[in-house]
Design an enzyme around this catalytic site. Sequence first.
Site, PDB file in Angstrom:
ATOM      1  N   TYR A 126     -29.980 -31.343  16.978  1.00 55.34           N
ATOM      2  CA  TYR A 126     -30.106 -30.362  18.061  1.00 55.34           C
ATOM      3  C   TYR A 126     -29.014 -29.296  17.981  1.00 55.34           C
ATOM      4  CZ  TYR A 126     -29.496 -28.488  22.789  1.00 55.34           C
ATOM      5  OH  TYR A 126     -29.308 -27.661  23.859  1.00 55.34           O
ATOM      6  N   LYS A 141     -29.468 -25.319  16.853  1.00 54.32           N
ATOM      7  CA  LYS A 141     -29.128 -24.301  17.844  1.00 54.32           C
ATOM      8  C   LYS A 141     -28.013 -23.394  17.333  1.00 54.32           C
ATOM      9  CE  LYS A 141     -30.399 -23.651  21.522  1.00 54.32           C
ATOM     10  NZ  LYS A 141     -31.429 -22.689  21.975  1.00 54.32           N
TER      11      LYS A 141
END
Length: 476
Positions: free
Chosen positions: A221, A225
Amino acid sequence: MGGKFAGYPNQTSRSVFLEKILRVQPNVKKIFLLIRETSKRSAEQRLQEEVVDIELFRVLREKWGEEDFNSILLPKIIPVSGDVSHENLGIADSELREEMWREIDIIVNSAATTKFDERYDVAFGINVLGAIHVQDFARKCPKLEMLLHVSTGLIQEKPLHMGETLAGSEIPILDMDEEKKIIEERLKGIQTQKLTDKDISRVMKDLGVERAMLHGWPNTYVFTKAMGEMVLEKFKEKVNVVIIRPTIITSTYKEPFPGWIEGLRTLDSIFVAYGKGKLKFFVGDPQSTLDMIPGDMVVNCMITAIATHSNDKHDLCVYHVGSSRRNPMKYETIKWLMHHYLTENPLLDSKGKPIRIGKPTTLNTMASFHNYIAIHYLPFLKVLKLINIMFCNNFEILYTNAKRKINHALRLAELYKPYLFSQAIFDDANTENLRMTIQGSNMNMDNILNFDPKSIQWDEYFVETHFMGIAKFVLE
């Protein structure tokens, strides 16, 4: 702020942001809301069921009345069927695309998959390619003043540069084209192996964690990002770019009412598992700081940044929205607040009877966690394996499920280890300066744009607001 927005929502902020804009800036002309259709529900249906009809909009309905709400406010929201992982944001309607390009002056991109161990191809498609597609779409908007991108926290409150890796990385430069190639080659390779969808998913999840750690990031994640942020670096030459990095987002503090929350997030899942008697221990350093911030404070910071920077010279600004520096909360404290609340307000079992919980045990090292599993769970698994062999695999499903649950617990502990044992304090000097900029100004009359974590009394907030919000809006 009477312009036209394009919103790319996720569950973290879409509804709270949309409600706040309509409540404090009802003169906004249009809000184009990108919504991914499903096989069963159109964009219009999802807007109605997942946004407009939810309890969050009760205050707006009461303020305007049902008739005016439906005839005046609701038409300002234009549901747009699309998907950020596709070019042109997956918007098939060419006339609608042209209208959006002509009219939009602010873009808010908070689209993301937030699973720590999401499939690498899925996370890359949404968090990286999605950011690229939003930027490409934004280049076609001649009236555009700002692109606001919601990301996730790093320690330092500064932009990431293209190709940047973190300290301890085994690879000196991050090459996104190479990462895309690795994904494509791995998918191509496993297609010849005749794996099940579940096995393919596992392989791609493992690849994501592996690539993240090689580059110094703890999970898929935050890694994807970070890459999504990097692609925005040069876009500041065209318009103002603002990156908002919230930490762990909790239920609303004040607006439109306290305690609103959508779904269970990391901390909330622990609360529910403990309250239902499924979690017997807490893993982590009791003195580690959990950096949390209510959802309405995140939205208030977003709106303040939009209002402050819309007419600035072209620049890229980063704001951390969290609490660890100004109003830290210890892991040990949140554990006992959970115990206090659940003792006084126990959750109910499937028969409606209160579930009584015990005092939480804390495993403050990974070694103590592995020892706990070895003592309390592995012997049962070994006995079950032996029984399964003795009875000709008649207990195969029971054994497989028990083994899967233990492996899942071990995997989750490894994924969350960097956070459960972290002493990190997030820099928020830029955010503090933003707060000071609007303090006492007309823009923040009646403190309607409060995002100061020092105003939160954590004990009171969790016991009287957050935990009650979970019970009311998620578990009922």
